[in-house]
Each structure stands twice: as structure tokens, then as C-alpha cells.
Design a protein around this motif. Structure first.
Motif, PDB file in Angstrom:
ATOM      1  N   PHE A 140       0.806  -1.222   0.000  1.00 57.00           N
ATOM      2  CA  PHE A 140       0.000   0.000   0.000  1.00 57.00           C
ATOM      3  C   PHE A 140       0.846   1.282   0.000  1.00 57.00           C
ATOM      4  CE2 PHE A 140      -2.286   3.477   2.023  1.00 57.00           C
ATOM      5  CZ  PHE A 140      -3.404   3.559   1.205  1.00 57.00           C
ATOM      6  N   PRO A 141       1.911   1.381   0.801  1.00 54.59           N
ATOM      7  CA  PRO A 141       2.703   2.626   0.750  1.00 54.59           C
ATOM      8  C   PRO A 141       3.216   2.943  -0.649  1.00 54.59           C
ATOM      9  CG  PRO A 141       3.302   1.337   2.675  1.00 54.59           C
ATOM     10  CD  PRO A 141       2.418   0.462   1.844  1.00 54.59           C
ATOM     11  N   LEU A 142       3.673   1.909  -1.358  1.00 54.57           N
ATOM     12  CA  LEU A 142       4.139   2.116  -2.730  1.00 54.57           C
ATOM     13  C   LEU A 142       2.986   2.512  -3.639  1.00 54.57           C
ATOM     14  CD1 LEU A 142       6.212   1.923  -5.044  1.00 54.57           C
ATOM     15  CD2 LEU A 142       5.690  -0.535  -5.163  1.00 54.57           C
ATOM     16  N   LEU A 143       1.857   1.808  -3.517  1.00 54.43           N
ATOM     17  CA  LEU A 143       0.707   2.110  -4.354  1.00 54.43           C
ATOM     18  C   LEU A 143       0.188   3.522  -4.106  1.00 54.43           C
ATOM     19  CD1 LEU A 143      -1.224  -1.281  -4.168  1.00 54.43           C
ATOM     20  CD2 LEU A 143      -0.330  -0.206  -6.249  1.00 54.43           C
ATOM     21  N   ALA A 144       0.221   3.956  -2.865  1.00 57.70           N
ATOM     22  CA  ALA A 144      -0.248   5.307  -2.538  1.00 57.70           C
ATOM     23  C   ALA A 144       0.593   6.365  -3.243  1.00 57.70           C
ATOM     24  CB  ALA A 144      -0.216   5.518  -1.030  1.00 57.70           C
ATOM     25  N   ILE A 145       1.892   6.102  -3.351  1.00 58.33           N
ATOM     26  CA  ILE A 145       2.782   7.031  -4.060  1.00 58.33           C
ATOM     27  C   ILE A 145       2.486   7.005  -5.559  1.00 58.33           C
ATOM     28  CG2 ILE A 145       5.180   7.495  -4.688  1.00 58.33           C
ATOM     29  CD1 ILE A 145       5.968   6.402  -1.916  1.00 58.33           C
ATOM     30  N   LEU A 146       2.372   5.795  -6.107  1.00 58.12           N
ATOM     31  CA  LEU A 146       2.116   5.660  -7.539  1.00 58.12           C
ATOM     32  C   LEU A 146       0.755   6.245  -7.919  1.00 58.12           C
ATOM     33  CD1 LEU A 146       3.394   1.997  -8.127  1.00 58.12           C
ATOM     34  CD2 LEU A 146       4.639   4.133  -8.502  1.00 58.12           C
ATOM     35  N   ALA A 147      -0.206   6.143  -7.007  1.00 58.62           N
ATOM     36  CA  ALA A 147      -1.569   6.610  -7.292  1.00 58.62           C
ATOM     37  C   ALA A 147      -1.653   8.124  -7.446  1.00 58.62           C
ATOM     38  CB  ALA A 147      -2.514   6.157  -6.182  1.00 58.62           C
ATOM     39  N   LYS A 148      -0.637   8.841  -7.013  1.00 58.50           N
ATOM     40  CA  LYS A 148      -0.643  10.292  -7.160  1.00 58.50           C
ATOM     41  C   LYS A 148      -0.514  10.713  -8.616  1.00 58.50           C
ATOM     42  CE  LYS A 148       1.227  11.167  -2.528  1.00 58.50           C
ATOM     43  NZ  LYS A 148       2.356  11.706  -1.732  1.00 58.50           N
ATOM     44  N   ASN A 149       0.051   9.819  -9.434  1.00 59.45           N
ATOM     45  CA  ASN A 149       0.168  10.101 -10.872  1.00 59.45           C
ATOM     46  C   ASN A 149      -0.038   8.794 -11.632  1.00 59.45           C
ATOM     47  OD1 ASN A 149       0.812  10.880 -13.476  1.00 59.45           O
ATOM     48  ND2 ASN A 149       2.510  12.192 -12.841  1.00 59.45           N
ATOM     49  N   PRO A 150      -1.287   8.291 -11.674  1.00 61.23           N
ATOM     50  CA  PRO A 150      -1.520   6.967 -12.263  1.00 61.23           C
ATOM     51  C   PRO A 150      -1.200   6.880 -13.750  1.00 61.23           C
ATOM     52  CG  PRO A 150      -3.590   8.096 -11.774  1.00 61.23           C
ATOM     53  CD  PRO A 150      -2.506   8.905 -11.131  1.00 61.23           C
TER      54      PRO A 150
END
Length: 234
Positions: A12-22
């Protein structure tokens, strides 16, 4: 499945970062989902065996259509497709902690009760296909209440999309996921096993017009039903 939540929480921490610029991180989000799907299934002893009627050129986008009897069908499609792709699914998936992450970033939510939502969803799918990304749609639209399951009528949307974008349909037969994990497994539970997945030959749409959508829909449904009936489905 608890194992899905476990690995989702780890990433989730990684996905949360990636989700900022999908848009920029589309490929990385797809790979993260693959890792979650593979590890969560392997942890509980569920594996997938894929058989191909003909070799698939994964450099091309497809509208991928599969029968739907189990939540494992989602993982089956995640592990099947080695290239970037999106699911199109019901808007309620936005409320799930796991699927919600992906439907807010790379997947396409659809409210079937809203013509505006449907228009926007298929417009977005067309844009993805134009970028060379496949779209996965379960044309039954839901997991049926029947047990053992049967193949329900297909909706026209995937086939209209394929014709409009002149993209091949890739029919997928998920043979026995329902025997291992029917629906969400709340009623009959789950067990370890091997999910057998058969990928049929692509169905071309070159030259077809929208008036051919019903015929294309029936052709794909018949192909899936015929192959599914050889094993477990009815």
C-alpha cells in the motif's frame, strides 16, 4: 481473501505514491497488482494453468472477455495478461479497499444505471486501447446466483467497444474457479487447487459495423459456452 489484504497492505505505501500520478505510473501499478495476485494466491495454495488455442500477440491490445463465476477470475486475468490492461467493472468496486485503489487509478468504473457514466467509461476504454492497452470485461456483468454456475447472457458493451475501436476480442474460458472458490467463498468456502484457464483464438473485428455487435456477442458467447461445457460448466 485475507491473503489479498495482507499483500495489499504490504504494498500500500508504494501504491499510494504511484496513485498520485496513475497515468505516469500505469505500468508500475499493473505490476504491483500482478505481485499481489500471484503471492496472495500462492500463499493459500491456489495456482493457475493457462492453455492457449493459438499464440497470442501481446504487443496488440485486446478486448478480453471471460466467463465469471468466482472472485478468482479477477486474479486469473491479472496473471494471464503480461501487458498493461484495465478492468471495466461495476462502480461498487470503488468501495472495496483493494479494488477501489485500482478503480480510482487504472481501472474503469461503470454505473450501468447511468448513460452518462457508461458513455464516459467506454470513451476512457477507447482511449486506453488507442494507447495499446487491453481492456478486460466480464460480459455477463456479474456472478450469477446459480450453483453450479451457468453461462448467463452477455451484454453488448464489450462488443460495441471492440467494433468501434476495431480491436480483436480475446475470449477466455475460466474452467473450474467456481469449484475452488465460488463467488466470494462465503457460502461454500475455498480450497487449494489449480484453476484451469483456456485462452481461445482472437476474434477479429476488422470491417465490422455496430449493427454486427449482436452477432459478434453471440459468436463469442457460443465459443466460450462450447469450450466450457467440455469440462465443468453447464
Amino acid at each position: 481473501m485475507a491473503s489479498v489484504l495482507f499483500f495489499f497492505a504490504l504494498l500500500f505505501p508504494l501504491l499510494a505514491i504511484l496513485a498520485k500520478n496513475p497515468e505516469r505510473h500505469f505500468h508500475r501499478i499493473v505490476k504491483a497488482r500482478f505481485i499481489i495476485g500471484f503471492l496472495s494466491s500462492a500463499l493459500v495454495g491456489i495456482f493457475y494453468r493457462f492453455r492457449f488455442e493459438t499464440p497470442v500477440d501481446w504487443s496488440k491490445p485486446y478486448v478480453m472477455c471471460a466467463n465469471h463465476t468466482s472472485n478468482l477470475d479477477i486474479t486469473a486475468m491479472v496473471l494471464l495478461c503480461p501487458s498493461d490492461f484495465s478492468f471495466m467493472g461495476k462502480i461498487e468496486l470503488l468501495d472495496n479497499p483493494v479494488t477501489g485503489m485500482f478503480f480510482k487509478t487504472i481501472d474503469i468504473p461503470l454505473n450501468r444505471q447511468s448513460k452518462i457514466s457508461a458513455f464516459k467509461a467506454f470513451k476512457r476504454a477507447n482511449e486506453y486501447i488507442g494507447k495499446g492497452q487491453s481492456v478486460v470485461i466480464f460480459p455477463e456483468g456479474r456472478i450469477g446466483d446459480d450453483f453450479p454456475p451457468r453461462l448467463h447472457d452477455f451484454k453488448n458493451g464489450p462488443f460495441k467497444l471492440a467494433i468501434e475501436s476495431q480491436t480483436s476480442i480475446l475470449p477466455v474460458v475460466i474452467q473450474n474457479a467456481w469449484q475452488i472458490f465460488w463467488d466470494d467463498a462465503k457460502r461454500f468456502g475455498s480450497r487449494p487447487g489449480v484453476v484451469r484457464v483456456e485462452v481461445l483464438a482472437p476474434v477479429e473485428t476488422t470491417g465490422l459495423q455496430q449493427e454486427h455487435a449482436d452477432r459478434l456477442r453471440d459468436e463469442v458467447r457460443d465459443a466460450i459456452k462450447k469450450r466450457w461445457n467440455k469440462t465443468d460448466g453447464t
